[in-house]
Design a protein around this motif. Structure first.
Motif, PDB file in Angstrom:
ATOM      1  N   ARG A   1       0.829  -1.216   0.000  1.00  0.00           N
ATOM      2  CA  ARG A   1       0.000   0.000   0.000  1.00  0.00           C
ATOM      3  C   ARG A   1       0.863   1.266   0.000  1.00  0.00           C
ATOM      4  O   ARG A   1       0.375   2.344  -0.295  1.00  0.00           O
ATOM      5  N   LEU A   2       2.143   1.127   0.351  1.00  0.00           N
ATOM      6  CA  LEU A   2       3.043   2.292   0.330  1.00  0.00           C
ATOM      7  C   LEU A   2       3.558   2.574  -1.081  1.00  0.00           C
ATOM      8  O   LEU A   2       4.344   3.496  -1.275  1.00  0.00           O
TER       9      LEU A   2
ATOM     10  N   ASN B   1       8.447   1.678  -3.043  1.00  0.00           N
ATOM     11  CA  ASN B   1       8.763   1.608  -1.616  1.00  0.00           C
ATOM     12  C   ASN B   1       8.771   0.167  -1.124  1.00  0.00           C
ATOM     13  O   ASN B   1       9.644  -0.226  -0.352  1.00  0.00           O
TER      14      ASN B   1
ATOM     15  N   GLU C   1      -5.789   0.490   6.604  1.00  0.00           N
ATOM     16  CA  GLU C   1      -5.108  -0.288   5.567  1.00  0.00           C
ATOM     17  C   GLU C   1      -4.196  -1.382   6.108  1.00  0.00           C
ATOM     18  O   GLU C   1      -3.482  -2.017   5.341  1.00  0.00           O
TER      19      GLU C   1
ATOM     20  N   SER D   1       6.671   9.294  -3.157  1.00  0.00           N
ATOM     21  CA  SER D   1       5.290   9.725  -2.934  1.00  0.00           C
ATOM     22  C   SER D   1       4.432   8.552  -2.448  1.00  0.00           C
ATOM     23  O   SER D   1       4.404   7.488  -3.059  1.00  0.00           O
ATOM     24  N   VAL D   2       3.762   8.742  -1.327  1.00  0.00           N
ATOM     25  CA  VAL D   2       2.957   7.683  -0.722  1.00  0.00           C
ATOM     26  C   VAL D   2       1.490   8.096  -0.754  1.00  0.00           C
ATOM     27  O   VAL D   2       1.140   9.189  -0.324  1.00  0.00           O
ATOM     28  N   HIS D   3       0.640   7.231  -1.276  1.00  0.00           N
ATOM     29  CA  HIS D   3      -0.795   7.531  -1.361  1.00  0.00           C
ATOM     30  C   HIS D   3      -1.579   6.603  -0.442  1.00  0.00           C
ATOM     31  O   HIS D   3      -2.693   6.204  -0.745  1.00  0.00           O
ATOM     32  N   SER D   4      -0.978   6.240   0.659  1.00  0.00           N
ATOM     33  CA  SER D   4      -1.637   5.322   1.586  1.00  0.00           C
ATOM     34  C   SER D   4      -2.072   6.077   2.833  1.00  0.00           C
ATOM     35  O   SER D   4      -1.408   7.014   3.277  1.00  0.00           O
ATOM     36  N   ALA D   5      -3.197   5.634   3.406  1.00  0.00           N
ATOM     37  CA  ALA D   5      -3.699   6.261   4.633  1.00  0.00           C
ATOM     38  C   ALA D   5      -3.136   5.581   5.877  1.00  0.00           C
ATOM     39  O   ALA D   5      -3.600   5.845   6.990  1.00  0.00           O
TER      40      ALA D   5
END
Lengths: 349, 254
Positions: free
Chosen positions: A237-238, A242, A292, B77-81
């Motif tokens: 999810r990162l 990453n 998440e 860039s991270v689009h995770s919550a």
């Protein structure tokens, strides 16, 4: 230090709240299971059901026992298993493809199952295969689902199994199998066409203890493999770059998750027919409840899938007192506003 | 002693770097500098085991596995919550079971406090600025405790204060853990200030690393970056490199 301690205390409080959310969802599901068992055209009351449970399948009330143990309980068990399978498959899909609209339904797996089932219904009797007639349809649906998965994966592999390629391949496969299904429906006689359409509705009426055991066994077999990858899925999810830099073999994770998704979807739709939206909506509800972290999101997605399907079963029986409306129709109708809510929520970011 | 030996490296099918070999000591922080497109990121990715080319890394003669090498990519860039604390915990994902032991959580909390990130521990990553996300990802890699840390422009989104604190933390980590840190940087002054040795990547090859004073000279900077460097000294003796466009440097500064 007190200023610094507050966010950490809040983090701990949120972790505790998530645990409560899991328990609450499980409790609601338990109530719905009870409601599903109590609901049906024969109008058995709670006291009668309790007496039948105490008497067991061989109790003196043969008709009541037959209704409870041969119809209602297998259907409720199937709703739980199929819902859990679709919820898990949906979350796995959305995570490995980094796409909130990915699900077994949108990637063509369900369309393939429909094609496989239609093929068996149309040509099964003519082939005279050494398989019981009532198992030929689910077997063909199962194999077609696996074939669709393999097709999506092979197309995606040509471009390094990139998520966007897999999604596009899934959409192409969905249209391909839908076209083939339309062709079979065109070729079918009115009687056969009616059978195909009924299968496509997605109904729990086809459930019996054998199908429950088969679907349940596939789900149980998949669970340890899913549990093994919870942290890897959370790391994904990162973002892929990453996750790779954290030592994760993203391609291998995608391959494993794709295979598990195929097995779960096949286990779900082969015995019930096409059930849309559950695999799409349940993961979003799960993430909104517990975030998440896939240690919680996966079990909650399974619970939410089971909850949605059990609700649909209850609603289907309440709306039509004679013959229950197939759950596939209920989830499709209810799923459209849910899907719009998901899209709008995603747009707002 | 870390030994890194690699074959020629390519990026998108085009040759980028010729074969290379260099060594690092435990506790050392080495800077990798070079103009855009020279191959700094390609070099770090290859050492991290993220490219098609195999780059063996050994520590005291023993092969170093991928799990012992930490890498922070340039694109972060991270689009995770996920929350900041959850994100840091993921640094040790291989060692975590379904239940995270309280001592691991306490360790992560202590690291966040040490790096000045405790006040945002519960915030979702999507609610952070680019610089804050970069600091959290640096914290995640530090929490991973790798023997060899590879950082690709870890200060690109950071303000002046956090550029200094991040590089200082990395150097402290190398010294305290007996690890080695390789950090790709564009700022030659920061590289000279924080790195024990500097490796220049340019014109398809890696020069041998050496101390900043020996590597960052007019003879290496002018041809590789196409700028005219001006060398100044701070009160503490640290080197400051001011770049000027070729032929446009103020005469008084010469």
């Amino acid at each position: 230090m007190t200023v610094a301690a507050d966010p950490l205390a809040r983090w701990r409080a949120r972790a505790a709240r998530r645990g409560v959310a899991v328990l609450a969802a499980t409790l609601v599901l338990s109530c719905l299971v009870l409601a599903d068992i109590l609901t049906g055209p024969s109008g058995l009351s709670l006291a009668e059901i309790w007496q039948l449970v105490l008497a067991g399948p061989q109790g003196p009330d043969r008709a009541g026992a037959s209704i409870l143990f041969q119809i209602r309980l297998p259907q409720t068990a199937m709703a739980l298993i199929v819902g859990a399978c679709l919820g898990l498959a949906g979350l796995l899909m959305q995570t490995i493809l980094a796409n909130p609209l990915a699900s077994p339904f949108t990637l063509g797996f369900s369309a393939a199952a429909g094609f496989g089932a239609a093929l068996a219904i149309l040509f099964g009797s003519a082939l005279a295969l050494p398989v019981p007639a009532h198992f030929l349809t689910p077997i063909c649906a199962f194999l077609a689902t696996l074939a669709a998965t393999a097709l999506v994966w092979l197309i995606g592999r040509m471009k390094g199994t990139q998520p966007e390629i897999l999604v596009l391949a899934g959409i192409a496969v969905m249209f391909f199998f839908q076209s083939l299904l339309s062709l079979l429906q065109f070729m079918a006689s009115p009687e056969v066409l009616q059978q195909i359409v009924f299968w496509l509705f997605g109904s729990l009426l086809k459930a019996n203890w054998t199908t429950v055991q088969i679907s349940g066994a596939i789900l149980a077999l998949c669970l340890p493999f899913i549990a093994r990858d919870v942290w890897a899925l959370t790391a994904l999810r990162l973002g892929e770059a990453n996750a790779e830099s954290l030592g994760l073999d993203v391609a291998a994770l995608r391959r494993r998750a794709f295979l598990i998704t195929a097995a779960l979807t096949a286990a779900a739709v082969s015995f019930t027919g096409t059930i849309g939206f559950v695999g799409l909506i349940a993961p979003h509800v799960a993430r909104s409840l517990v975030g998440e972290d896939h240690r919680l999101a996966l079990p909650v997605a399974a619970v939410m899938g089971a909850l949605i399907l059990t609700s649909a079963s209850v609603v289907g029986k309440l709306l039509s007192s004679g013959a229950a409306i197939p759950v596939g129709i209920i989830t499709a109708v209810a799923g459209i506003p849910m899907l719009l809510a998901v899209i709008l929520r995603h747009e707002r970011g | 002693m870390f030994q890194i030996t690699g074959p020629a490296l390519s990026r998108g099918g085009a040759a980028v770097l010729s074969p290379f070999a260099f060594a690092l000591s435990r506790g050392e922080m080495m800077g990798v500098v070079g103009p855009n497109g020279a191959g700094k990121s390609t070099l770090l990715r290859a050492i991290a085991g993220l490219s098609a080319e195999h780059v063996p890394v050994t520590l005291d003669g023993a092969r170093l596995g991928r799990a012992a090498i930490g890498h922070l990519p340039q694109a972060f860039s991270v689009h995770s919550a996920l929350s900041v604390l959850d994100c840091v915990l993921l640094g040790r994902r291989e060692r975590l079971g379904l239940r995270v032991p309280p001592d691991i959580i306490a360790e992560a909390e202590a690291l966040l406090a040490q790096l000045g990130l405790a006040r945002i521990a519960d915030r979702p990553m999507t609610a952070l600025s680019g610089g804050q996300q970069q600091r959290v990802l640096i914290a995640q890699r530090l929490f991973r405790q790798p023997a060899l840390m590879l950082m690709d422009e870890p200060t690109s989104a950071l303000d002046l204060h956090h550029q200094l604190s991040a590089l200082s933390e990395l150097r402290t980590y190398a010294r305290a853990a007996g690890a080695a840190v390789i950090v790709a940087l564009h700022d030659l002054t920061l590289a000279a200030r924080f790195c024990d040795r500097i490796l220049i990547v340019a014109h398809g090859g890696c020069a041998q690393p050496d101390s900043p004073d020996k590597v960052l000279t007019r003879q290496t900077i002018e041809p590789n970056w196409t700028v005219e460097p001006e060398f100044l000294r701070c009160r503490d003796g640290a080197m400051v490199i001011v770049p000027h466009s070729l032929g446009q440097r103020h005469p008084a500064a010469k």
